[in-house]
Each structure stands twice: as structure tokens, then as C-alpha cells.
Write a protein that holds these residues in place. Structure first.
Motif, PDB file in Angstrom:
ATOM      1  N   VAL A  89      40.565  36.376  36.268  1.00  9.01           N
ATOM      2  CA  VAL A  89      41.574  35.522  35.638  1.00  9.01           C
ATOM      3  C   VAL A  89      41.080  34.071  35.788  1.00  9.01           C
ATOM      4  CG1 VAL A  89      43.496  37.095  36.115  1.00  9.01           C
ATOM      5  CG2 VAL A  89      42.931  35.310  37.771  1.00  9.01           C
ATOM      6  N   PRO A  90      41.681  33.110  35.069  1.00 10.36           N
ATOM      7  CA  PRO A  90      41.280  31.712  35.278  1.00 10.36           C
ATOM      8  C   PRO A  90      41.508  31.332  36.749  1.00 10.36           C
ATOM      9  CG  PRO A  90      42.703  31.910  33.344  1.00 10.36           C
ATOM     10  CD  PRO A  90      42.716  33.238  34.031  1.00 10.36           C
ATOM     11  N   PHE A 383      47.429  37.570  48.888  1.00 10.82           N
ATOM     12  CA  PHE A 383      47.157  36.633  47.791  1.00 10.82           C
ATOM     13  C   PHE A 383      46.232  37.262  46.760  1.00 10.82           C
ATOM     14  CE2 PHE A 383      47.633  33.678  51.511  1.00 10.82           C
ATOM     15  CZ  PHE A 383      48.943  33.353  51.223  1.00 10.82           C
ATOM     16  N   SER A 384      46.521  37.032  45.495  1.00  9.77           N
ATOM     17  CA  SER A 384      45.701  37.598  44.433  1.00  9.77           C
ATOM     18  C   SER A 384      45.752  36.717  43.211  1.00  9.77           C
ATOM     19  CB  SER A 384      46.219  38.991  44.098  1.00  9.77           C
ATOM     20  OG  SER A 384      45.535  39.505  42.977  1.00  9.77           O
ATOM     21  N   HIS A 385      44.760  36.836  42.340  1.00  9.10           N
ATOM     22  CA  HIS A 385      44.645  35.985  41.151  1.00  9.10           C
ATOM     23  C   HIS A 385      44.731  34.527  41.580  1.00  9.10           C
ATOM     24  CE1 HIS A 385      45.727  39.266  37.987  1.00  9.10           C
ATOM     25  NE2 HIS A 385      44.646  39.540  38.685  1.00  9.10           N
ATOM     26  N   SER A 386      44.019  34.204  42.637  1.00  3.68           N
ATOM     27  CA  SER A 386      44.072  32.884  43.247  1.00  3.68           C
ATOM     28  C   SER A 386      42.843  32.751  44.133  1.00  3.68           C
ATOM     29  CB  SER A 386      45.347  32.798  44.094  1.00  3.68           C
ATOM     30  OG  SER A 386      45.164  32.000  45.231  1.00  3.68           O
ATOM     31  N   ARG A 388      42.929  31.802  46.985  1.00  3.67           N
ATOM     32  CA  ARG A 388      43.348  32.176  48.348  1.00  3.67           C
ATOM     33  C   ARG A 388      43.095  33.657  48.635  1.00  3.67           C
ATOM     34  NH1 ARG A 388      47.230  28.615  46.840  1.00  3.67           N
ATOM     35  NH2 ARG A 388      47.631  26.844  48.219  1.00  3.67           N
TER      36      ARG A 388
END
Lengths: 414, 414
Positions: A89-90, A383-386, A388
Motif C-alpha cells: 500500500v502507499p 500495526f499494519s499498512h504503516s 510501524r
């Protein structure tokens, strides 16, 4: 001791593979590799380099799925497929997808070095656009013949941008639709992935054996009012599309929390048109998705959200249009594969449990055409799509070792 | 009969001028000419063609302001300035700004054809970026020495895009700052504009004589939470920036309507980051502006909105940052100019009233360095900053005739 009882991956090589595959598109702590972006295509090129260096055949199908293949002597043998994805993801994390590719690739290399002579083709596949920058699970849905022309004619980005991005990767929409491998024989599909939640770490477990995936439904919700000068039009007279969008955005969260605690929903984007300080918003388009393990509940939630959208529009004199975009159906993983994963984890003294996946994965596409299995490793803090997003390296090793053992088990059974 | 008592514009020529100046950037019913866009630069080129064809001098200053000048014999004579702007908001209307340029240009031509020999220079000026695509009232603030380096270093678009846009028009930030005309002598500044509201049409009046302009304050309000996977993170645990932004957006309207009915406010844009279906919004940036005739009230409203932003952030575990961007101060029009406009309207048997302007105009910049006057013509339905914007052509003619009469009156007085 025969290989199958003592099978372990090579730690240093696994780490080096992971580092090589997380180089391109690196951000502080994460990865920014939207599908078909320059960084994504570079990562795929790194994958090809690793595969060729490892002595494997490299193959790219019409959907852009990249494979490293260890062929057995028998031409018409079935294929045992291991996979995941290199897109993100971005501003996503380093582990989502890429860990699965690294673990699968390390498994392939460990088998090559062992005394095993597989009687099936072994293939590591990097699927295109798992994250749905353009079309959710595009590569795996193409490979399994589940993609329609309509899906490709309505990508999330504009069609012109999609075609342009495809062209940079030498792909076409026609080629994608022709990439189905439904006439091939697959022993199974296996994937390692981070959990992206805290169920494993909360329970102190090492491995999650995924029982099935939630379904996802996606929509574009557009509130329409009237553009006006933000100084000269009176507050009473305005038909301000942002007001309806804001009220709906709050209502989505409230509806799920109060009436659908078994579901999840997200408004991930709001695009205001024309979008200037001094113009009352004429329209606002929202990106909406919701997830449920149960399709009946998903449809009930959709009904409730449609009603909330109408209420929000009515309250501010607006109209609202809800365009259903696409659906990812709930999917079940194969029970015998799950049991093979569990016995592999047991043999490594790793604590495990079965659990549903709340995210979509390529394994759910593959489940439509062959026995599929998905195993999770713990995500620190969930934490996901981050950027972190983080998984302890020891847990990554546990995941790769469990995958290797499961492959060895399946190879022994064929 | 001497010219000054019978002065009338040439209807056909006025219409032709208006059509020529609304050709570039035309949309169905409106204009799309953001400042320095290709369409805007084309409109300016059309203006230069008209001016040269009319036999006037053409001049472009360091801020890109375009002028058509009718010079008098006396080199050091003062200038009587007539102006407005050719830029538009995105997808704006045909009359906002362009009507003022067409009326001013027709006035210049009518004077040229008359038996008058003005003893002052007459100049029609098309100001750059009245609408604030980059910097509000940029051209008129530059011409009046009210622009700072800080204003230009913080354009609404990104600085790199601003510099690129300036380059396409052969402009530089240094050149803009050097465009002040504060050492020149101006008789007055006069402008015709559409009302952009319904006060004139509601009261059945032909001409609005503007007493002064509201002040405007603009802000970027950013709510920050945490990006998470929209499937795997539980609804309870999310720090969803869109929720705070939505709550604030509703609170802005409520606060103004309930507690500040004398003010107006708008949230014109919300930008969600990262902005994908499957990612919980990490941050949302809102474009906020509010307007008041009274600066003390404006500061009270700002205080109330800051408190609402903190409440919205607190309710969803977010942080919020409010960046004050720029201010347009309230401004008074010159009373003797207003009286000249009123007597001109009377001589044309047009019904008029004085009224404040709720929108910003270049006249408020000019009011800082010379006597300034602004006259409104009615807007059908009050629509503005929209392709629905419309003014009856007979009212456009009334506005141009009143401008011509006022110029003749001022010329007689010099």
C-alpha cells in the motif's frame, strides 16, 4: 537423519534475501511500492536476479505474476505453489507480502540443497497487485480465472492511468484476462504472512493457521450538492456536500461499533470537488469498504450503511449515489493443508492456533482452484499498512521453517 | 449634447469584447481558468490582442498584471485605474472578474471615441490571481506593496508547482515583490463586479454601491492519527483521522450558524493520507476559511473553531494542528467615489443601494493606496464560483454604463 525430520532454513541466506527484496522503495521503517510503481518494478527485477542467481527458471505470465521455478524431471507433473506479493500500500510496511516471498524463496533454496528429489514442480510466485492499487488481488484472481473484463475496465485509479502503468510493465488488459492457469494441476498453494493484528501475540502463540478469510465489499459513495461562493452564499442556503460526507463518515463507524461488532468498515479517502478554500463543496466522493466473515451479515451491513447515507444526504439537502465496486468473497482454507501446517509447527515446538484472517490474501483466490493454506506469524502491536508494521526476526524464521516443513510433508505425500 | 450627459457604451462592441474574453477555458456555462493555467494565459493574450487592436498601449508588470493604457499628453499626469481579473476558480462562472475587465475596456473605448480629452492617464488593469489559486489577490497586493516574501514562499499549491507556473508566464517571485506602484499617483480605482449574492435581486435593485469588504482568514487544519489495516485493526483501537476531520467539518457549520450568524465559514477541501480503501486514515488536512465584516468577531470565531477542533481531536484520540495561512483585512471604499457612482446611477435612472461585499476583491487592495470604488450588478439566484453563475445582459450593460458615467464624472472633476 533424513532431511525431512531436521529440515531448517539457512538463516543468513534468508535474511540476505529479505534485505535484497526490501531495498527498493524503502522508506524510514517501511516500504512505498504501490503496484506497477517504479519501486515495485525494481523489486520484481531484484526477485528475478535472485532467482537466476539461485539457478531457477524465471517466468512472467500475462498478469505480470513473476515466478521462480524448480522443475522436476517429469514435464507434466503437478506444481506445488508457494507465494505472496512484493507490492505494498502507499507508505506500507516491510513485512506485508515481502516476508512471504522471502520465506517461499528460502524454502525453494533449502529444498534444492537437500537430498530430496521432488516429483512435482516447485514454484515461488509473486502475485501482481495484491494490495489493490488498481484491482484487489488482481494477479491471483487472473491466475485463477476469477477476473472479469468489467473488473479491469473499472480500476480504482483512472483507466487511462491504469493502462499507462500496465504499459510501463509491458502488460495489457487483454493479457491479464488471458493469464488463467485453471487447466494446470496444482498440489497446493502455501503462503506465509504477517498476522496484521494482535491475536497471536496477545495469546503468546508463534504460528496462526488460517481457517478462512473474511469477505470484503467496496463502494464509491458520492454526495452531491451545489458549488457556491463561500463568502456570498448564506450558510442557510448552501447545499454543502462536505456536510453530508462528514455525517456519513461518522455514521459508518457508529453503525459498525453499535450494531455490527462482528464486522469492520473504513472510509479511507474523501475527495472534495472543486476543492478550494472559497468554494462550497459541490461533491465529495468517499472510498468505503466493509468486511465480514459471513456474507449475509455483510449484506445486512450494506443495507444499514445505505440507509445512513440517505439520512446524511437528506439532512443537508444533498443527493447521494452509492456505486458498488467489487467484492472479495469469504474463502475457506483446506483442512488437510491446515493439519500439515499444524504438525509441522508441532515438530518445531511452535505454539499455534487456528484463526480467521480479517484481511484478504492471494490464498483466497488460490483456494478456488486448489487446496490452499495460509500461516501467520505475529505482528508486534498489530500495526499494519504503516511503517510501524514490525515482526520479530525470530518469528519470521519460525514462519519460514514451518513453511519448509509443510512443503517437505506435502512432497513426501505426493 | 455634450458627451458627459449622454455617455453610453456601445452595446455590440461591449458584447463582442465579453465574448472574446470568455472564449478561452470555456466550460458548459462557465469558465475554468485557474491563475497561470494555459486557459488563463490564453485569456490574457486575448486581452492584449483587443488592447492593441483598440490602439492602446499594452503593459505587463512584474506581478503579471496586464494593462491597456490610454495615455494623456502630460507624462507625469496621475492615472485613473479601472480593473478586475481574468482568472477564475476551478470550474467557475463567466461573469466573475471577466465582466469587470470587459466593462472597463468598453469604458476606455467609449472615452476614446468621445469628444473628451482626459488630462489623466486611463488604464484598464487585469490583476493576477484574484481568486487565490496561489496567493489571494496576489496581483493587486503586489501592485499596492502589500505582499511579503512570506506570502510568496507559502502559496496554496506547492512551492515547486508555483515556481513552475510562474516560469511558464515568465514571472518570478522576486519580480512579483518588485511590482509595487506605491510611488505612482492614482486619481482612483474603479471596478464593476457581479454581486455573487441575492441582495440586489431580492430588493429589485440595479446597482450595488459597495461600502466595504469583509475580512477573510484562512487556515490549514490537520488531524493526525495512525495508519492501520482496515481489516485487521479493531474498530475500538483505531486512531482514525477521518473521524476527527468529519466531526470538525460539521462543527464549523454548526458553530457559525448557532453562535456567529454575522460570519461565514467554509471547509472547502479534505485531503486524506494515505488515502486507500484498506488503510485507516493517518491524517486529514482541511482547508478552512471564515469571513467577517468585523475583525474582533473574526478573532472570536477563530477561538471558537480552535476549541471545536481540539474537541473533535480528543473525541477520537487524535492530535490536531491549526496553521494560520493568511488574512485579508476588511477594507472601506471611498465615500466620495461611492457618491459619484450613486449620482451616475441616478442619471441613468438605475435603482441602487449601499451594501458591504462578502467576497474579497482587488478594490480592497487598491483602497490601501488610493480612493477606491466597487459597484455590483445583480446575480441571478446568487450562484457564484459555479457554472450556474449568471447575470442578465441588461444588468451587465447597466454596470458598464454606470462605470462610464462615473469615469466621466471623475474626469470632469480633475
Amino acid at each position: 537423519m533424513p532431511f525431512d525430520a531436521a529440515a531448517r532454513i539457512n538463516h543468513d541466506r534468508f535474511r540476505a534475501t529479505f534485505e535484497a527484496l526490501t531495498k527498493s522503495g524503502a522508506t524510514p521503517g517501511g516500504l512505498n511500492r504501490p503496484c506497477l510503481s517504479k519501486a515495485h518494478l525494481e523489486a520484481r527485477s531484484d526477485f528475478c536476479d535472485l532467482a537466476r542467481h539461485g539457478g531457477f527458471d524465471v517466468s512472467v505470465d500475462g498478469a505480470g505474476n513473476h515466478s521462480a521455478i524448480l522443475r522436476c524431471a517429469r514435464d507434466n507433473a503437478p506444481t506445488l505453489l508457494l507465494g505472496s506479493h512484493l507490492d505494498s500500500v502507499p507508505n506500507g510496511g516491510r513485512y506485508d507480502g515481502t516476508l512471504g516471498i522471502a520465506a517461499a524463496f528460502e524454502t525453494l533454496q533449502s529444498i534444492t540443497e537437500s537430498d530430496l528429489t521432488p516429483d512435482v514442480h516447485l514454484e515461488v510466485i509473486d502475485f501482481t497487485d495484491e494490495e489493490g492499487t488498481w484491482v484487489s488481488l488482481m494477479g491471483s484472481r487472473a491466475a485463477t480465472g476469477q477476473l472479469t473484463k468489467r473488473d479491469l475496465d473499472n480500476p480504482r485509479g483512472h483507466l487511462a492511468e491504469f493502462d499507462e502503468a500496465l504499459a510501463t510493465a509491458n502488460l495489457t488488459r487483454e493479457g491479464i484476462l488471458g493469464a488463467a492457469r485453471t487447466d494446470e494441476d496444482f498440489v497446493a498453494y502455501l503462503e506465509v504472512h504477517i498476522e496484521q493484528g494482535t491475536r497471536l501475540s496477545d495469546a503468546g502463540l508463534d504460528i496462526g493457521v488460517v481457517s478462512g478469510m473474511v469477505g470484503i465489499r467496496m463502494y464509491l459513495v458520492t454526495f452531491r450538492g451545489r458549488a457556491d461562493h463561500a463568502g456570498t452564499s448564506s450558510m442557510d442556503d448552501r447545499l454543502d456536500a462536505a456536510q453530508g460526507a462528514a455525517a456519513f463518515c461518522l455514521a459508518v463507524r457508529r453503525t459498525v461499533m453499535e450494531r455490527f461488532p462482528d464486522c469492520r468498515a473504513n472510509v479511507g479517502r474523501m475527495t472534495v470537488t472543486p476543492g478550494a478554500f472559497n468554494i462550497v463543496p459541490e461533491s465529495v466522493m468517499l472510498y468505503l469498504e466493509h468486511r465480514s466473515e459471513n456474507r449475509t451479515r455483510a449484506l445486512k451491513l450494506e443495507e444499514a450503511l445505505r440507509s445512513e447515507a440517505l439520512n446524511a444526504a437528506d439532512a443537508f439537502g444533498l443527493s447521494v449515489e452509492i456505486e458498488f465496486l467489487e467484492e472479495v468473497h469469504p474463502a475457506q482454507m483446506d483442512d488437510s493443508i491446515c493439519r500439515a501446517v499444524e504438525s509441522s509447527a508441532d515438530s518445531l515446538s511452535l505454539a499455534h492456533c487456528r484463526l480467521p484472517s480479517l484481511a484478504g490474501h492471494d490464498a483466497q483466490s488460490m483456494a478456488q482452484i486448489c487446496p490452499a493454506g495460509l500461516l501467520f506469524v505475529p505482528s508486534v502491536g498489530g500495526f499494519s499498512h504503516s511503517s510501524r508494521e514490525f515482526t520479530e526476526w525470530s518469528d519470521c524464521i519460525n514462519g519460514a521453517n514451518t513453511l519448509l516443513r509443510t512443503v517437505v510433508t506435502l512432497l513426501s505425500a505426493t
